[in-house]
Design a protein around this motif. Structure first.
Motif, PDB file in Angstrom:
ATOM      1  N   TYR A   1      -6.280  28.189  53.716  1.00  0.00           N
ATOM      2  CA  TYR A   1      -6.462  28.385  55.157  1.00  0.00           C
ATOM      3  C   TYR A   1      -5.077  28.439  55.802  1.00  0.00           C
ATOM      4  O   TYR A   1      -4.148  27.759  55.356  1.00  0.00           O
ATOM      5  N   TYR A   2      -4.951  29.228  56.863  1.00  0.00           N
ATOM      6  CA  TYR A   2      -3.635  29.345  57.492  1.00  0.00           C
ATOM      7  C   TYR A   2      -3.753  29.603  58.997  1.00  0.00           C
ATOM      8  O   TYR A   2      -4.683  30.259  59.461  1.00  0.00           O
ATOM      9  N   GLU A   3      -2.799  29.051  59.714  1.00  0.00           N
ATOM     10  CA  GLU A   3      -2.680  29.339  61.139  1.00  0.00           C
ATOM     11  C   GLU A   3      -1.913  30.645  61.333  1.00  0.00           C
ATOM     12  O   GLU A   3      -1.083  31.012  60.485  1.00  0.00           O
ATOM     13  N   PRO A   4      -2.138  31.361  62.438  1.00  0.00           N
ATOM     14  CA  PRO A   4      -1.317  32.551  62.729  1.00  0.00           C
ATOM     15  C   PRO A   4       0.149  32.161  62.793  1.00  0.00           C
ATOM     16  O   PRO A   4       0.514  31.167  63.417  1.00  0.00           O
ATOM     17  N   GLY A   5       0.970  32.916  62.112  1.00  0.00           N
ATOM     18  CA  GLY A   5       2.387  32.607  62.058  1.00  0.00           C
ATOM     19  C   GLY A   5       2.766  31.723  60.893  1.00  0.00           C
ATOM     20  O   GLY A   5       3.960  31.540  60.608  1.00  0.00           O
ATOM     21  N   ALA A   6       1.778  31.169  60.208  1.00  0.00           N
ATOM     22  CA  ALA A   6       2.042  30.306  59.050  1.00  0.00           C
ATOM     23  C   ALA A   6       1.423  30.903  57.785  1.00  0.00           C
ATOM     24  O   ALA A   6       1.100  30.185  56.837  1.00  0.00           O
ATOM     25  N   GLU A   7       1.262  32.209  57.767  1.00  0.00           N
ATOM     26  CA  GLU A   7       0.613  32.858  56.634  1.00  0.00           C
ATOM     27  C   GLU A   7       1.357  32.558  55.328  1.00  0.00           C
ATOM     28  O   GLU A   7       2.590  32.558  55.285  1.00  0.00           O
ATOM     29  N   PRO A   8       0.619  32.282  54.247  1.00  0.00           N
ATOM     30  CA  PRO A   8       1.260  32.089  52.950  1.00  0.00           C
ATOM     31  C   PRO A   8       1.972  33.362  52.509  1.00  0.00           C
ATOM     32  O   PRO A   8       1.573  34.476  52.873  1.00  0.00           O
ATOM     33  N   PHE A   9       3.019  33.220  51.717  1.00  0.00           N
ATOM     34  CA  PHE A   9       3.651  34.380  51.117  1.00  0.00           C
ATOM     35  C   PHE A   9       2.692  34.982  50.100  1.00  0.00           C
ATOM     36  O   PHE A   9       2.069  34.265  49.315  1.00  0.00           O
ATOM     37  N   THR A  10       2.578  36.286  50.127  1.00  0.00           N
ATOM     38  CA  THR A  10       1.786  37.001  49.127  1.00  0.00           C
ATOM     39  C   THR A  10       2.641  38.147  48.586  1.00  0.00           C
ATOM     40  O   THR A  10       3.796  38.302  48.968  1.00  0.00           O
ATOM     41  N   GLY A  11       2.065  38.936  47.706  1.00  0.00           N
ATOM     42  CA  GLY A  11       2.827  40.032  47.124  1.00  0.00           C
ATOM     43  C   GLY A  11       3.409  39.648  45.787  1.00  0.00           C
ATOM     44  O   GLY A  11       3.075  38.613  45.206  1.00  0.00           O
ATOM     45  N   SER A  12       4.327  40.464  45.288  1.00  0.00           N
ATOM     46  CA  SER A  12       4.845  40.303  43.939  1.00  0.00           C
ATOM     47  C   SER A  12       6.362  40.328  43.903  1.00  0.00           C
ATOM     48  O   SER A  12       7.017  40.841  44.819  1.00  0.00           O
ATOM     49  N   THR A  13       6.900  39.776  42.834  1.00  0.00           N
ATOM     50  CA  THR A  13       8.336  39.817  42.598  1.00  0.00           C
ATOM     51  C   THR A  13       8.730  41.229  42.176  1.00  0.00           C
ATOM     52  O   THR A  13       7.879  42.083  41.903  1.00  0.00           O
ATOM     53  N   ALA A  14      10.050  41.444  42.078  1.00  0.00           N
ATOM     54  CA  ALA A  14      10.532  42.749  41.619  1.00  0.00           C
ATOM     55  C   ALA A  14      10.044  43.051  40.210  1.00  0.00           C
ATOM     56  O   ALA A  14       9.889  44.211  39.830  1.00  0.00           O
ATOM     57  N   GLY A  15       9.775  41.994  39.445  1.00  0.00           N
ATOM     58  CA  GLY A  15       9.290  42.180  38.081  1.00  0.00           C
ATOM     59  C   GLY A  15       7.780  42.319  37.985  1.00  0.00           C
ATOM     60  O   GLY A  15       7.234  42.419  36.884  1.00  0.00           O
ATOM     61  N   GLY A  16       7.078  42.315  39.128  1.00  0.00           N
ATOM     62  CA  GLY A  16       5.636  42.528  39.129  1.00  0.00           C
ATOM     63  C   GLY A  16       4.797  41.266  39.053  1.00  0.00           C
ATOM     64  O   GLY A  16       3.573  41.346  38.911  1.00  0.00           O
ATOM     65  N   LEU A  17       5.429  40.097  39.165  1.00  0.00           N
ATOM     66  CA  LEU A  17       4.678  38.837  39.139  1.00  0.00           C
ATOM     67  C   LEU A  17       4.128  38.540  40.525  1.00  0.00           C
ATOM     68  O   LEU A  17       4.882  38.462  41.501  1.00  0.00           O
ATOM     69  N   ASN A  18       2.814  38.397  40.617  1.00  0.00           N
ATOM     70  CA  ASN A  18       2.226  37.968  41.882  1.00  0.00           C
ATOM     71  C   ASN A  18       2.627  36.515  42.104  1.00  0.00           C
ATOM     72  O   ASN A  18       2.515  35.684  41.210  1.00  0.00           O
ATOM     73  N   TYR A  19       3.117  36.201  43.304  1.00  0.00           N
ATOM     74  CA  TYR A  19       3.595  34.841  43.552  1.00  0.00           C
ATOM     75  C   TYR A  19       2.517  33.792  43.296  1.00  0.00           C
ATOM     76  O   TYR A  19       2.806  32.691  42.820  1.00  0.00           O
ATOM     77  N   TRP A  20       1.267  34.115  43.590  1.00  0.00           N
ATOM     78  CA  TRP A  20       0.189  33.151  43.377  1.00  0.00           C
ATOM     79  C   TRP A  20      -0.188  33.008  41.910  1.00  0.00           C
ATOM     80  O   TRP A  20      -0.948  32.105  41.550  1.00  0.00           O
TER      81      TRP A  20
END
Length: 268
Positions: A52-71
């Motif tokens: 769960y997240y408040e507006p402005g406190a969104e968790p980081f998502t996406g992937s590293t340059a090597g293709g690793l999803n942060y989660w």
């Protein structure tokens, strides 16, 4: 109820200036009867992470340059800690913002542990059962308040006796020269792994130790400096140095050998 919670539990928190136990309290096991290490490591069939997240406190998502999803970092560490089960539980970790739940902006500058529990109680959520355990991760604006004012050094807290974890986004973003760079993203994930470690029962926090490795001076933490459950006592640079090795070598598992041995010894 909130007064009782304040007096009956502790909070484990990870700091820019170290990780320590203490605080004004969070919850009790009577409120969460299916949140206990004996179930996680012996019989629970599914482990679900709800974010769960408040507006402005969104968790980081996406992937590293090597293709690793942060989660993947949190997911890999959960799978690693449960691999000793005779029948490992299914681990469910959301990896995109669309799979997480947006909250209203509470417009709070600081949060007591009891206020985090109150937020959870008023948020629609799925309760744990004997076979399906839920952990609740809250990404919040503002800072943690132990009862003596807001702390700009606390990154995250795990409320003892509950499956509730809070991450304070302003502090996360302050850990790197570039708030959008890889360091804050790894710091966020390593904090989640650390606080999940406390919630799961480490170190000597419900899961018995196989060997003596508790840093008793600092509560439920390990003496192993190469483990995510070590109390980072060298300031912001210490935590950044810890995550730097994972950024460099691309590995994801952050548990030390002693914590893994504890998990193996306790698993069924």
């Amino acid at each position: 109820m909130l007064k009782m919670l304040r007096s009956s539990a502790f909070i484990f928190s990870i700091f820019l200036f170290g990780c320590n136990g203490g605080g004004d309290g969070g919850g009790t096991t009577t409120s969460f009867p299916y949140s206990k290490p004996s179930l996680y490591f012996k019989s629970t069939q599914k482990i679900v992470v709800d974010v769960y997240y408040e507006p402005g406190a969104e968790p980081f998502t996406g992937s590293t340059a090597g293709g690793l999803n942060y989660w993947d970092i949190l997911e890999d560490n959960l799978n690693e800690i449960f691999k000793y089960r005779s029948s490992a539980p299914v681990v469910v970790v959301p990896k995109a913002l669309g799979s997480m739940t947006a909250l209203s902006n509470n417009a709070k500058s600081s949060w007591l542990g009891t206020e985090i529990v109150a937020l959870h109680n008023q948020t629609a959520h799925t309760d744990s059962t004997a076979t399906e355990a839920h952990f609740y991760l809250y990404f919040l604006n503002g800072y943690y308040n132990s009862g003596s004012g807001a702390s700009t050094s606390v990154i995250g807290v795990s409320l003892t006796g509950t499956p509730i974890i809070a991450i304070f986004k302003d502090v996360v973003e302050s850990t790197g020269a570039n708030p959008a760079g890889p360091v804050p993203k790894y710091v966020e994930q390593s904090t989640l792994v650390h606080e999940m470690g406390h919630a799961l029962g480490f170190v000597n926090n419900g899961v018995p130790m196989v060997s003596s490795h508790q840093d008793t001076a600092h509560g439920a933490h390990t003496t192993n400096t190469n483990c995510v459950m070590y109390w980072q006592n060298e300031g912001a640079s210490g935590l950044q140095s810890f995550v730097a090795q994972f950024i460099t070598n691309g590995t994801t598992v952050m548990w030390g050998s002693q914590v893994l041995a504890d998990a193996q010894g306790y698993s069924q």
